[in-house]
Design an enzyme around this catalytic site. Sequence first.
Site, short mmCIF file in Angstrom:
data_model
loop_
_atom_site.label_atom_id
_atom_site.label_comp_id
_atom_site.label_asym_id
_atom_site.label_seq_id
_atom_site.Cartn_x
_atom_site.Cartn_y
_atom_site.Cartn_z
N LYS A 78 45.59 -7.71 -5.29
CA LYS A 78 44.17 -7.67 -4.95
C LYS A 78 43.75 -9.01 -4.32
CE LYS A 78 39.73 -6.53 -7.21
NZ LYS A 78 39.08 -6.14 -8.46
N SER A 153 36.37 -1.86 -8.22
CA SER A 153 36.51 -2.64 -7.02
C SER A 153 37.94 -2.80 -6.51
CB SER A 153 35.93 -4.04 -7.28
OG SER A 153 36.67 -4.70 -8.29
N SER A 177 37.15 -1.85 -13.02
CA SER A 177 37.69 -1.96 -11.66
C SER A 177 39.17 -1.68 -11.50
CB SER A 177 37.39 -3.34 -11.08
OG SER A 177 36.09 -3.35 -10.57
N1 GLN Z 1 31.84 -1.31 -10.99
C1 GLN Z 1 31.82 -2.59 -11.60
C2 GLN Z 1 30.70 -3.41 -11.05
O1 GLN Z 1 30.21 -3.06 -10.04
C3 GLN Z 1 33.12 -3.19 -11.30
C4 GLN Z 1 33.28 -4.56 -11.83
C5 GLN Z 1 34.69 -4.94 -11.96
O2 GLN Z 1 35.38 -4.41 -12.83
N2 GLN Z 1 35.14 -5.86 -11.17
O3 GLN Z 1 30.31 -4.39 -11.59
#
Ligand code: GLN
Length: 475
Positions: A78, A153, A177
């Site tokens: 990532k 994400s 995420s």
């Molecule tokens: N969907 C979560 C957010 O928008 C994702 C955050 C994450 O796990 N990085 O905060």
Amino acid sequence: MIDLKNLTIKKAHKSLKEGEYTVTELVTMYLDVIKEKNKDLNAYLEIYDDVLNQAKNAEEMFKNGEDTLLTGIPIALKDNILFDGHISSAGSKILENYKAVYDSFVVEKLKKQGVVFLGRTNMDEFAMGSSTETSAYGVTRNPYDLTRVPGGSSGGSAAALASEMALASLGTETCGSVRQPASFCGLVGLRTTYGSVSRSGIIAMGSSLDQVGPMGKNVEDVEILFEALNGFDKKDSTSIPEEKRNDFILKEKSFKKKIAIPRDFLKGEGIDKEVLKNFEESCEKLRNAGYELIDVTLPLLKYSLAVYYIVMPAEVSSNLARYDGIRYGLQVDGDKLYDVYAKSRGKGFGKEARRRILLGTYILSHGYHDAYYNKALKVRKEIKEELFNLFNDFDAFITPTVPFPPFKLGERLNDPVAMYLSDIFSAPANLADIPSISIPSGRTEGGLPLGIQFTAPFLREDILFTIGKDFEKLV
Ligand code: GLN
């Protein structure tokens, strides 16, 4: 030709060891697939220029008998995980050309084992989002349906793995995420115990919630990666010391085959019918396999998402303060120092990042700090206790991973609350610092992947692997 679709880490290792093919040959096959598919999926933002050198190093390790299960295994990273000498932009314009000057703990550990890092994958900007649409570098598409999102994400890491553009991948979790994109792309994804894997060299979002997590095509691959990453690191002040881990695990080693269903938590609106049906069927399969599944009431779980959306933006606003146009990344000139800050941040951050910085700053401001932030911390503590007590009687609790199947590109982007609902089942694990796994549980009638989620006590990833491997056989 190597059958990449059915390849696993152990199978690849065996073939590499027996000389059926070389690391270079394996890696070249992945590079060919990337050439063919990445233009449609946009899962990778960059393929590293030293991939073949990495492959050669791995081959040396085999020659010298220094190989491990992970030597020569091609992995996707990532874009918020630092890899020395390579760009890490966290999906943001503000870090567009930022080159890491050291290896993150996870990269360092895997490098030692001769893992081949293929490239960096697309993500929501600074990991804020559930669809990979908030990236400054275009959307990533779901390999199962190009009109849909791969989740987020870590959507790039999931899409790359699900389309044979890597054999495994790393994502990060602040709240869902890893698990949510794994679920949307038919993969296994693990949110690790807070403090189990070092955060050193991970571009921070919410520091009390962030963790690196592996994605794999099956539970075993995820377990292999977790074992490789798990361990104390003095560079992360919240890393759990080795003695404490051992004490804890030895004392707690028990397995009752008992899983709780938080019934009241599943009653909320917005849960898709097919998701619920798949969930009930998954529970039934586990019962038939000898597990006891019992309905419980966990009245505080429903506050998890609200608490997350106070704690997280508060931490985001302070973590992202370092991007001031001077110390890192993009700089826009201005007459006064303030203008440099304002213009650089205004140009460098996208809409979602700006929204959360504003929210977080407000939450932490004088007069609101107690009403929002401190109150959220109190509820977080109570949620933790509620789950701690639950685990006196149960090994884990089960929910769907996401309340709906992969959605269409653009469908939720302009409705933040609809987007945030993706995280409703993810939030308890992150708030309580505990591990949680998403396992593929079938498909919708339209063929879209669905996932089921198990959440276990602190440092008990072993429970998730045991249940996960049992469940995998039933799907
Ligand atoms: N969907 C979560 C957010 O928008 C994702 C955050 C994450 O796990 N990085 O905060």
